[in-house]
Design an enzyme around this catalytic site. Sequence first.
Site, mmCIF file in Angstrom:
data_model
loop_
_atom_site.group_PDB
_atom_site.id
_atom_site.type_symbol
_atom_site.label_atom_id
_atom_site.label_comp_id
_atom_site.label_asym_id
_atom_site.label_seq_id
_atom_site.Cartn_x
_atom_site.Cartn_y
_atom_site.Cartn_z
ATOM 1 N N GLU A 84 17.111 76.661 39.052
ATOM 2 C CA GLU A 84 18.558 76.827 38.889
ATOM 3 C C GLU A 84 19.037 78.088 39.615
ATOM 4 O O GLU A 84 19.874 78.846 39.117
ATOM 5 C CB GLU A 84 18.940 76.861 37.403
ATOM 6 C CG GLU A 84 18.455 75.678 36.598
ATOM 7 C CD GLU A 84 18.964 74.314 37.072
ATOM 8 O OE1 GLU A 84 19.923 74.265 37.877
ATOM 9 O OE2 GLU A 84 18.396 73.301 36.648
ATOM 10 N N ALA A 85 18.514 78.310 40.805
ATOM 11 C CA ALA A 85 18.799 79.519 41.583
ATOM 12 C C ALA A 85 20.263 79.635 42.001
ATOM 13 O O ALA A 85 20.710 80.723 42.354
ATOM 14 C CB ALA A 85 17.902 79.575 42.818
ATOM 15 N N CYS A 143 24.551 54.259 47.884
ATOM 16 C CA CYS A 143 24.569 53.382 49.058
ATOM 17 C C CYS A 143 23.263 53.446 49.847
ATOM 18 O O CYS A 143 23.067 52.701 50.788
ATOM 19 C CB CYS A 143 25.741 53.735 49.976
ATOM 20 S SG CYS A 143 25.553 55.317 50.830
ATOM 21 N N HIS A 180 30.992 58.989 50.178
ATOM 22 C CA HIS A 180 31.319 58.473 48.848
ATOM 23 C C HIS A 180 31.835 59.574 47.920
ATOM 24 O O HIS A 180 32.662 59.304 47.035
ATOM 25 C CB HIS A 180 30.124 57.730 48.251
ATOM 26 C CG HIS A 180 29.922 56.409 48.908
ATOM 27 N ND1 HIS A 180 28.821 56.118 49.670
ATOM 28 C CD2 HIS A 180 30.725 55.313 48.959
ATOM 29 C CE1 HIS A 180 28.938 54.889 50.145
ATOM 30 N NE2 HIS A 180 30.088 54.388 49.742
#
Length: 189
Positions: A84-85, A143, A180
């Site tokens: 979680e840097a 996709c 997207h």
Amino acid sequence: YFSYAAMNAGKSTILLQASHNYRERGMQTELYTSALYAQMDNHSIASRLGVSAPAKLYEPGDDLFAQIEMRLDEAPLHCVFVDEAQFLTQRQVWELARVADRLGVPVMCYGLRTDFQGNLFEGSRELLAIADSLREIRTICECGAKATMVVRLDENGKALTDGDQVSIGKDVYVSLCRKHWEERTGHNL
């Protein structure tokens, strides 16, 4: 080192495997993760595959260089891993760079590059600027294309376009390709 990706690319799994490889060879590692996850996973780094390991928690005010330097006074340390840097501060990224440069201990950081609005996190921005090595970990969009963006969904599955940059455990995140992500968020500059 900074390895970055969109959500659900396997960053934590790769981190845990790399730490295991060091330990398997008799080397010592230190694992860190953001204190933002303290209530979520009980002071550990956990993979979606069910693998986990205890970790020290860091907060924005922590001096990581001082912590690691003190740890080195107690016993050898061969590598520092940071999950979680993206939640590191700019100062902490520089402290970790000093761990590598001055203490000779490799530091491997793993995190998101951008938030749900397509903006860089503070820690990621600084890591992208100064890390010796950058590696993109790839995941895929619905996709099948490479996912580089993250969308945050509300309880009805609608893409959120505003709100706090950090939201732990309350929302659903989906990794998407840029096309997207732009379609789902209505992003248009």
